[in-house]
Design an enzyme around this catalytic site. Structure first.
Site, PDB file in Angstrom:
ATOM      1  N   GLU A 294       0.821  -1.312   0.014  1.00 41.91           N
ATOM      2  CA  GLU A 294       0.070   0.005   0.035  1.00 41.91           C
ATOM      3  C   GLU A 294       0.884   1.414  -0.042  1.00 41.91           C
ATOM      4  OE1 GLU A 294       0.375  -2.142   2.478  1.00 41.91           O
ATOM      5  OE2 GLU A 294       0.414  -1.266   4.596  1.00 41.91           O
ATOM      6  N   HIS A 318      -8.083  -4.051  -0.938  1.00 43.93           N
ATOM      7  CA  HIS A 318      -7.348  -4.037   0.316  1.00 43.93           C
ATOM      8  C   HIS A 318      -6.371  -3.020   0.139  1.00 43.93           C
ATOM      9  CE1 HIS A 318      -5.291  -6.434   3.388  1.00 43.93           C
ATOM     10  NE2 HIS A 318      -4.133  -5.765   2.889  1.00 43.93           N
ATOM     11  N   HIS A 322      -5.999   0.385   2.865  1.00 43.19           N
ATOM     12  CA  HIS A 322      -5.004   0.955   3.823  1.00 43.19           C
ATOM     13  C   HIS A 322      -4.769   2.446   3.687  1.00 43.19           C
ATOM     14  CE1 HIS A 322      -3.024  -2.381   5.546  1.00 43.19           C
ATOM     15  NE2 HIS A 322      -3.058  -3.182   4.208  1.00 43.19           N
ATOM     16  N   GLU A 341      -3.640  -4.435   9.457  1.00 43.17           N
ATOM     17  CA  GLU A 341      -4.069  -5.446   8.477  1.00 43.17           C
ATOM     18  C   GLU A 341      -5.708  -6.100   8.774  1.00 43.17           C
ATOM     19  OE1 GLU A 341      -2.762  -5.810   5.939  1.00 43.17           O
ATOM     20  OE2 GLU A 341      -0.808  -4.966   6.026  1.00 43.17           O
ATOM     21  N   ASP A 396       9.229 -10.185  10.059  1.00 44.77           N
ATOM     22  CA  ASP A 396       8.675 -11.020   8.576  1.00 44.77           C
ATOM     23  C   ASP A 396       8.744 -12.453   9.096  1.00 44.77           C
ATOM     24  OD1 ASP A 396       9.258  -8.916   7.059  1.00 44.77           O
ATOM     25  OD2 ASP A 396      11.040  -9.483   6.375  1.00 44.77           O
ATOM     26  N   TYR A 404      -4.377 -10.431  10.060  1.00 44.33           N
ATOM     27  CA  TYR A 404      -5.414 -10.001   9.172  1.00 44.33           C
ATOM     28  C   TYR A 404      -6.973 -10.610   9.498  1.00 44.33           C
ATOM     29  CZ  TYR A 404      -1.653  -8.769   5.868  1.00 44.33           C
ATOM     30  OH  TYR A 404      -0.493  -8.646   5.093  1.00 44.33           O
TER      31      TYR A 404
HETATM   32  N1  BES Z   1       0.840  -4.375   3.721  1.00 44.86           N
HETATM   33  C1  BES Z   1       0.748  -5.673   3.209  1.00 44.86           C
HETATM   34  C2  BES Z   1       2.115  -6.473   2.684  1.00 44.86           C
HETATM   35  C3  BES Z   1       2.924  -6.705   3.798  1.00 44.86           C
HETATM   36  C4  BES Z   1       2.812  -7.013   5.087  1.00 44.86           C
HETATM   37  C5  BES Z   1       4.405  -6.264   3.611  1.00 44.86           C
HETATM   38  C6  BES Z   1       3.826  -6.940   5.959  1.00 44.86           C
HETATM   39  C7  BES Z   1       5.437  -6.506   4.273  1.00 44.86           C
HETATM   40  C8  BES Z   1       4.991  -6.748   5.628  1.00 44.86           C
HETATM   41  C9  BES Z   1      -0.153  -5.619   2.342  1.00 44.86           C
HETATM   42  O1  BES Z   1      -1.585  -4.592   2.432  1.00 44.86           O
HETATM   43  C10 BES Z   1      -0.868  -6.887   2.137  1.00 44.86           C
HETATM   44  O2  BES Z   1      -1.531  -7.320   3.109  1.00 44.86           O
HETATM   45  N2  BES Z   1      -0.883  -7.677   1.230  1.00 44.86           N
HETATM   46  C11 BES Z   1      -1.527  -9.018   0.825  1.00 44.86           C
HETATM   47  C12 BES Z   1      -2.761  -8.770   0.202  1.00 44.86           C
HETATM   48  C13 BES Z   1      -4.089  -9.491   0.418  1.00 44.86           C
HETATM   49  C14 BES Z   1      -4.044  -9.609   1.997  1.00 44.86           C
HETATM   50  C15 BES Z   1      -5.215  -9.057  -0.471  1.00 44.86           C
HETATM   51  C16 BES Z   1      -0.612  -9.854   0.173  1.00 44.86           C
HETATM   52  O3  BES Z   1       0.436  -9.262  -0.343  1.00 44.86           O
HETATM   53  O4  BES Z   1      -1.061 -11.159  -0.068  1.00 44.86           O
HETATM   54 ZN    ZN Z   2      -2.594  -5.172   4.110  1.00 44.01          ZN
END
Ligand code: BES
Ligand code: ZN
Length: 626
Positions: A294, A318, A322, A341, A396, A404
């Site tokens: 995002e 999604h 954000h 999330e 990570d 989520y």
């Molecule tokens: N912000 C996250 C991706 C992220 C989280 C990057 C933690 C680094 C550390 C992003 O908004 C996300 O949640 N992406 C999901 C999308 C899905 C839930 C629709 C993904 O990448 O799978």
């Molecule tokens: Zn997200």
């Protein structure tokens, strides 16, 4: 307006402001420090960042300067502490007026595996700015340097950053904590013929000297600073929306995401104005390690959601969501990640309902619930909670669907108790009152108590709320989603597995992507390799261009003992770098002795094409308990 009216209005305004101050005073303060950062913002705080960087594809490095404005929060403080990882720091200067600079003493501490190296800089009492000349390392954890072969066009190299959660420090020396927000500006020098884009206001053309210039005027946390450089073109798709992509992808991308402006409008009706100006998408090459990221004004997205039928665009919903939960109101530390999330997942479900109907939204909700159950099973017990007792070592490493999906279920439960209208007002108030601020779980709980629970204390008990935050599983009183569309798939599948329905008689032509996912992701262990092969022969699953269905298929087939799919799965893993899609396939292989060896060979070949964050995540799967 006459004088008395004006005075009256001023009085009302002052009253409102006082009420606001009182409401805020009831919220506990943010912590002074973030366990995932060396920064000391309660003493010296970075208030603005100006980057001036050159992109060197040959040597895989960025080099230049980062100029930080600082506020002396504690006037006695003389040491600015910054986060870095694998940066070489060439020179540090300070200035009181931005014109005359003097060399500053600095010290780079030994590298911590997770946090990187603390950079301590001696700053005089009158220093307003600190300028750091530095170079990144080729293995910088935020950066992926792609060869032309890894791009759609095959002719130009490509670079992109992924700063969340704690990777910004590997390309910018700064206070790499979401406690600190700042506007930023940048000048990026890239090779001719390539375009640089950032999570900021942009220009169509570079400046006269060839540098691309960017300004993000609103204060954002460091993890939202983002850059990509490549053969990137732009197409407008609406008043405030557009897509950036490699030229050969532009048509398909513009078609797929044509409805984004509509989503924005629906979201504004529920949660208030979109406050970032434009909302564009950058479609990355397939090695992008996430589905979406995002980055403000410019969501970074995987090309694997381009299916030609707009069926996977809820990923954009999604990331767009954000813009309220995450970018506008930001988790104070990574222990509060669910505030980003969980809220965003809840918002996305609501938007899915408004835009695509309840059946679609419920399918997505049930897929989320399945992800949550899988995550609960895979996570270490200490990581199965929404908010951990002690911070995780590495954000990570504990990444999962729990913040989520359990976060979204928590909000859904509150909505069910107080009713949708009241809950919508409550959420909108939360965003408005915390706009452009970072917020902690403790602050949310205080706000929740005052603005929702207090309406009727008989509805939600403190013990129940505690269970949402700290129990290692979904509370028994949760309101769980159901999907009739999935129940149908389950009975069709049972008939097929039991031999009552021929493979060719499965009514798949009417299935949504989500129904395929459900069919494959929850395949019973009783499925035989012969049945899986029949499925593949009938529906060409190993060759599907839909990367989501492909991932679910390969996982199911490997788990079901169908070794015939192995080469196709290995092939798939050579070019897809999205962790959510590749993780389950590696995991399924690793669960069997032969598969483990095959997975290792596949990884050895694919690894060079993965983003450092994705490579580390696959490596962890091999390192885990057998
Ligand atoms: N912000 C996250 C991706 C992220 C989280 C990057 C933690 C680094 C550390 C992003 O908004 C996300 O949640 N992406 C999901 C999308 C899905 C839930 C629709 C993904 O990448 O799978
Ligand atoms: Zn997200």
């Amino acid at each position: 307006m006459n004088r008395s009216k004006r005075l009256l209005r001023a009085g009302v305004l002052a009253g409102l402001l006082l009420a606001g101050a009182a409401a805020r005073a009831a919220e506990p303060p943010l912590p002074d420090r973030d366990p995932h950062s060396y920064a000391n913002p309660a003493q010296l705080r970075v208030t603005q960042v100006a980057l001036d960087l050159s992109v060197d594809f040959k040597r895989k490095r960025l080099s230049g300067t980062s100029e930080l404005q600082i506020a002396h929060v504690d006037p006695a403080a003389r040491e600015l502490l910054l986060d870095t990882r694998d940066l070489s720091i060439e020179r540090v200067e300070t200035s009181s007026d931005g014109k005359t600079w003097s060399k500053a003493a600095f010290q780079l501490a030994a590298r911590d595996r997770v946090l990187g190296s603390k950079l301590s800089i001696a700053v005089p009492a009158d220093a307003q700015r600190v300028r750091i000349r530095y170079t990144t390392a080729p293995q910088a954890s935020a950066l992926q340097w792609l060869t032309p072969a890894q791009t759609a066009g095959k002719r130009q190299p490509y670079l992109f950053t992924q700063s969340q959660a704690i990777h910004a420090r590997s390309w910018i020396p700064l206070q790499d904590t979401p406690l600190v927000r700042m506007p930023y500006s940048a000048r990026i020098r890239a090779p001719k013929n390539l375009r640089a884009v950032m999570s900021a206001e942009m220009h169509e053309q570079p400046a006269a000297d060839g540098a691309w210039e960017f300004v993000m005027p609103q204060p954002i946390p460091s993890y939202l600073i983002a850059l990509a450089v490549g053969d990137i073109a732009f197409r407008s798709t609406g008043e405030r929306t557009g897509v950036y992509a490699e030229p050969s992808l532009l048509d398909r991308a513009a078609y797929e995401f044509a409805e984004t402006e509509k989503t924005m409008e629906l979201e504004e009706q529920l949660y208030g104005p979109y406050r970032w100006g434009r909302y564009d998408l950058l479609i990355l090459p397939p090695s992008f390690p996430y589905g979406g990221m995002e980055n403000p004004r410019l969501t970074f997205a995987t090309p694997t959601v381009i299916t030609g039928d707009r069926k996977l665009v809820s990923l954009v919903t999604h990331e767009l969501s954000h813009s309220w939960s995450g970018n506008l109101v930001t988790n104070a530390t990574w222990s509060d990640f669910w505030l980003n999330e969980g809220f965003t997942t809840y918002l996305t479900n609501r938007l899915n309902e408004a835009q695509y109907g309840l059946e679609f939204a419920d399918m997505e909700r049930v897929l989320g619930l399945q992800d949550l159950r899988d995550s609960e099973e895979q996570a270490e017990p200490a990581d199965r909670v929404l908010v951990r007792a002690t911070p995780a070592a590495d954000p990570d490493e504990v990444f999962s669907s729990i913040p989520y999906e359990r976060g979204a279920l928590f909000l859904t439960w509150l909505e069910s108790l107080y009713g949708r209208p009241a809950f919508d007002r409550f959420l909108r108030g939360w965003f408005d009152e915390h706009a452009f601020k970072s917020a902690s779980t403790a602050q949310f709980l205080a706000y929740l108590d005052e603005h929702l629970i207090a309406q009727d204390r008989s509805k939600a008990s403190a013990a129940q709320i505690d269970a949402w935050l700290h129990a290692p599983q979904i509370p028994a009183f949760a309101v769980l989603p159901r999907s009739d569309a999935f129940t149908q798939v389950e009975s069709q599948r049972a008939a097929w597995l039991g031999g009552a329905l021929a493979t060719s008689a499965l009514p798949t032509s009417g299935w949504a992507v989500q129904q395929w996912q459900h069919f494959l992701d929850t395949m019973p262990a009783s499925v035989t390799p012969a049945q899986l092969q029949a499925l593949d022969a009938q529906y060409g699953l190993s060759k599907t261009p839909n990367a989501i269905i492909a991932s679910s298929w390969f996982r199911a087939a490997i788990a079901g003992g169908d070794q015939a799919v192995w080469p196709a799965a290995a092939q798939y893993l050579q070019h897809v770098g999205r962790m959510r899609l590749l993780g389950p396939i590696y995991r399924a292989w690793i669960a069997t002795p032969d598969g483990r060896v095959y997975a290792q060979q596949t990884y050895a070949q694919a690894r060079a094409g993965y983003h450092p964050i994705a490579a580390a995540s696959v490596q962890r799967l091999f390192d885990e308990r057998p």
